[in-house]
Design a protein around this motif. Structure first.
Motif, PDB file in Angstrom:
ATOM      1  N   SER A   1       0.825  -1.208   0.000  1.00 40.23           N
ATOM      2  CA  SER A   1       0.000   0.000   0.000  1.00 40.23           C
ATOM      3  C   SER A   1       0.863   1.263   0.000  1.00 40.23           C
ATOM      4  O   SER A   1       0.514   2.282  -0.603  1.00 40.23           O
ATOM      5  N   ALA A   2       2.000   1.171   0.710  1.00 45.11           N
ATOM      6  CA  ALA A   2       2.868   2.349   0.857  1.00 45.11           C
ATOM      7  C   ALA A   2       3.786   2.561  -0.349  1.00 45.11           C
ATOM      8  O   ALA A   2       4.434   3.599  -0.463  1.00 45.11           O
TER       9      ALA A   2
ATOM     10  N   ARG B   1       0.907   5.158  -5.243  1.00 47.77           N
ATOM     11  CA  ARG B   1      -0.538   5.419  -5.133  1.00 47.77           C
ATOM     12  C   ARG B   1      -1.389   4.580  -6.092  1.00 47.77           C
ATOM     13  O   ARG B   1      -2.607   4.651  -6.067  1.00 47.77           O
TER      14      ARG B   1
ATOM     15  N   HIS C   1      -3.752   0.202  -2.646  1.00 55.85           N
ATOM     16  CA  HIS C   1      -3.464   1.614  -2.349  1.00 55.85           C
ATOM     17  C   HIS C   1      -4.408   2.185  -1.306  1.00 55.85           C
ATOM     18  O   HIS C   1      -4.048   3.103  -0.591  1.00 55.85           O
ATOM     19  N   ASP C   2      -5.629   1.624  -1.200  1.00 56.56           N
ATOM     20  CA  ASP C   2      -6.558   2.177  -0.207  1.00 56.56           C
ATOM     21  C   ASP C   2      -6.914   1.157   0.884  1.00 56.56           C
ATOM     22  O   ASP C   2      -8.025   1.129   1.390  1.00 56.56           O
TER      23      ASP C   2
ATOM     24  N   TRP D   1      -4.898   6.890   3.954  1.00 59.96           N
ATOM     25  CA  TRP D   1      -3.915   7.800   3.346  1.00 59.96           C
ATOM     26  C   TRP D   1      -4.554   9.155   3.108  1.00 59.96           C
ATOM     27  O   TRP D   1      -5.676   9.239   2.615  1.00 59.96           O
TER      28      TRP D   1
ATOM     29  N   TRP E   1      -0.472  10.965  12.477  1.00 62.54           N
ATOM     30  CA  TRP E   1      -0.138  10.907  11.054  1.00 62.54           C
ATOM     31  C   TRP E   1       1.365  10.832  10.866  1.00 62.54           C
ATOM     32  O   TRP E   1       2.109  11.577  11.504  1.00 62.54           O
TER      33      TRP E   1
ATOM     34  N   CYS F   1       4.796   9.459   4.407  1.00 65.90           N
ATOM     35  CA  CYS F   1       5.365   8.374   3.595  1.00 65.90           C
ATOM     36  C   CYS F   1       5.970   9.006   2.341  1.00 65.90           C
ATOM     37  O   CYS F   1       5.247   9.580   1.511  1.00 65.90           O
TER      38      CYS F   1
ATOM     39  N   ARG G   1       4.782   7.692  -1.284  1.00 65.14           N
ATOM     40  CA  ARG G   1       3.451   8.127  -1.745  1.00 65.14           C
ATOM     41  C   ARG G   1       3.258   9.631  -1.657  1.00 65.14           C
ATOM     42  O   ARG G   1       2.251  10.166  -2.145  1.00 65.14           O
TER      43      ARG G   1
ATOM     44  N   GLN H   1       2.386  11.150   0.920  1.00 68.66           N
ATOM     45  CA  GLN H   1       1.122  11.270   1.661  1.00 68.66           C
ATOM     46  C   GLN H   1       1.363  10.866   3.112  1.00 68.66           C
ATOM     47  O   GLN H   1       2.353  10.204   3.435  1.00 68.66           O
ATOM     48  N   TYR H   2       0.405  11.234   3.942  1.00 70.93           N
ATOM     49  CA  TYR H   2       0.423  10.779   5.333  1.00 70.93           C
ATOM     50  C   TYR H   2      -0.435   9.514   5.478  1.00 70.93           C
ATOM     51  O   TYR H   2      -1.437   9.353   4.771  1.00 70.93           O
ATOM     52  N   TYR H   3      -0.037   8.654   6.430  1.00 71.56           N
ATOM     53  CA  TYR H   3      -0.939   7.555   6.820  1.00 71.56           C
ATOM     54  C   TYR H   3      -1.297   7.724   8.301  1.00 71.56           C
ATOM     55  O   TYR H   3      -0.547   8.291   9.088  1.00 71.56           O
TER      56      TYR H   3
END
Ligand code: NOJ
Length: 580
Positions: free
Chosen positions: A147-148, A151, A156-157, A161, A183, A186, A189, A191-193
């Motif tokens: 997933s990480a 995207r 991915h979901d 994220w 949060w 990453c 990506r 993005q934050y997880y």
């Protein structure tokens, strides 16, 4: 003597709490988990069979005769064991960070060892419950790694994220239960997880049907292998707000970033959570006779537990709430918690109680300061094992184990809490996870390898507080627990299934309550005071003719009239049949 009257039929009308329907079926044979006593094992700390200094599955199997066995008259006599997580894990949260749900971590052994444990436990009429950690996985789980990675990947979901806000800002104000923002960035990506706990424990996206299917498959996998139930970890935080709205802050919060300074409106106890648990329960119902327990998360009160059974009682069988773990050792406070639970547990549902677990100081340490720790241990045992509900013991509780509060800094293991200079330093949970104390010998009998580097140091009190020593001492805490368990199992349906009502409206020195089932009445008296105490009762008793089941100051089988006084810290369990 006060309040002891043999009188007519005003039992329920005068009780401070109404008599409750007896069990979920209303039948004489309730499901096994209603009359069972559960025993939590922290596998890393229970018994080391291979000399590597860490507890393992084979070690548990070797000690099953201690827990329950027809062949061992000295056994404790519990009915089920709940294992804290044993799945494969990088152990950043000691197994509460799973990297493979379909495997056993090598530190504990193999799938073969697990099968052997189940078989040996079932041979001894012991059920086996697993911990199911499905709010999050480890960041080393393949699902998260995929997933990480980018995207566009198929998973991915599977996690939560979010893009950064302006100037790289966090997506919202949610904080981790272990401190700091919830949060983590990453790079791959951009993005934050989200993680409700440590950054190594990313939360799964339960809105994604593929995630649900994957977890349901895990549940079936272990049920198919004979597991008798699960304790769902963090079961009230699966669902999160679809719009990721900010949690409202509590007014005047000093540390704005602290977990307790937010109202967890959008990251906890969401209505959608119930549907998730309902779907898990449906799987259980297909299998029958298995128990679904949930940790309704640390600060959910008893009022929430009613909801966690499900409006149609189609969610948890037993919701763990934390009423005793946050109560002072004071009879009025404890009784208020019990009365709330009695009133709020829906008809047909069944309560559960515990004093200790792997996250909180042991009760003998929490309630330290008692004049006589052994008397406190007896009183706490009497309370826990005589209420209407399934009791859960934590390993070593039956010995009177206390927290190890002098673990050297370089031996500490619990490393999940974020260090925040703006907040009080986190309290390690290691003190309640030290090796089980089996003997007064090497490593307290936890490991027989003299050179073993133990997972955590043994509590220094092991020479006196251990299974072997206590088995040889009829006055030990262990014997008291064994007696209570035997009585529950063999001598009293009222204790297993009966209703509960108090005989004192506002107790401040002693507790007095009865459990009633058909023509049996059990009277429980616990003196909290370190002095002789008038045994005053507000609700008159109809009987004055008891057999002693167990007492700290009188022998079993003695015949007593209802006591008019209690000795300092005295506990007494009395029984009578007929003639109500
Ligand atoms: C609750 C567990 O009891 C605790 O030990 C763990 O750290 C968190 N959930 C995260 O899984």
């Amino acid at each position: 003597m006060t309040g002891i009257i043999i009188s007519s039929d005003h039992r329920s009308s005068q009780s401070a709490t109404p008599t409750h329907p007896v069990n979920s079926t209303g039948q004489a044979t309730p499901p096994w988990w209603e009359t069972a006593v559960l025993y939590q094992i922290y596998p890393l700390a229970f018994a080391d069979s291979n000399g590597d200094g860490t507890g393992d599955l084979a070690g548990i199997t070797q000690h099953l005769d201690y827990l329950n066995s027809d062949a061992n008259p000295d056994c404790l006599g519990v009915d089920a064991i709940w294992l804290s997580p044993v799945n494969r894990s990088p152990m950043q949260d000691n197994g509460y960070d799973v990297s493979d749900y379909y495997d056993i971590d090598p530190v504990f052994g193999t799938m073969g060892d697990f099968a052997a444990l189940i078989e040996a436990a079932h041979d001894r009429q012991l059920k086996v419950l697993m911990d199911l950690v499905i709010n999050h996985t480890s960041s080393q789980h393949d699902w998260f790694i995929e997933s990480a990675s980018n995207r566009e990947n198929p998973k991915h979901d599977w996690y939560l994220w979010r893009d950064a806000g302006p100037n790289g800002a966090l997506p919202n104000n949610w904080v981790s239960y272990f401190g700091g923002p919830a949060w983590t960035w990453c790079e791959a990506r951009q993005q934050y997880y989200y993680h409700a706990f440590n950054q190594n424990q990313p939360d799964l996206n339960w809105r994604n049907p593929a995630v649900r299917d994957a977890i349901h498959a895990v549940v079936r996998f272990w049920l198919d292998r004979g597991v008798d139930g699960f304790r769902l970890d963090a079961s009230s935080v699966y669902a999160k707000d679809a719009q990721f709205r900010n949690n409202p802050l509590k007014l005047h919060a000093r540390h704005q970033n602290a977990y307790d300074n937010q109202y967890h409106l959008y990251d906890k106890d969401l209505p959608e959570n119930h549907q998730i648990i309902r779907e898990l329960r449906q799987i259980f119902d297909e299998y029958g006779d298995r128990v679904l327990i949930g940790e309704t998360f640390i600060d959910s009160g008893v009022h929430d537990s009613a909801l966690f059974y499900g409006v149609q009682q189609d969610e948890l069988h037993l919701p763990f709430t934390f009423e005793f773990t946050f109560s002072p050792w004071f009879p009025g406070y404890l009784q208020r918690e019990i009365q709330k639970k009695e009133l709020l547990t829906p008809q047909g549902a069944w309560p559960t109680y515990f004093l200790d677990n792997h996250d909180i100081p042991r009760h003998l340490s929490r309630w330290a300061g008692a004049a006589d720790p052994i008397a406190l241990a007896r009183a706490a045992a009497m309370l826990l094992l005589t209420l209407r509900g399934t009791p859960v013991l934590y390993y070593g509780q039956e010995l009177g184990m206390v927290d190890h509060d002098r673990i050297p800094a370089d031996r500490l293991r619990d490393a999940v809490f974020a260090i925040d200079p703006d907040q009080p330093p986190p309290v390690t949970r290691d003190g309640v996870r030290t090796p089980m104390q089996w003997t007064a010998g090497l490593h307290a009998g936890f490991s027989d390898n003299p050179a073993a580097d133990l997972w955590l140091p043994v509590n220094e009190n092991y020479v006196g507080v251990n299974v072997a020593t206590e088995l040889a001492d009829r006055d030990s805490v262990l014997h008291f627990y064994r007696s209570l368990l035997q009585i529950r199992k063999h001598q009293s349906k009222a204790l297993r299934m009966g209703s509960w009502r108090t005989l004192i409206h506002y107790p401040d020195t002693h507790l007095a309550y009865v459990r009633e089932w058909e023509d049996e009445t059990v009277l429980v008296l616990i003196n909290f005071a370190d002095r002789v105490q008038d045994c005053a009762l507000d609700v008159p008793l109809e009987s004055d003719d008891w057999t002693v089941l167990l007492g700290s100051h009188v022998a079993a089988r003695e015949i007593l009239a209802t006591p008019t006084v209690l000795q300092p810290l005295e506990v007494l369990l009395l029984q009578r049949f007929g003639g109500t």
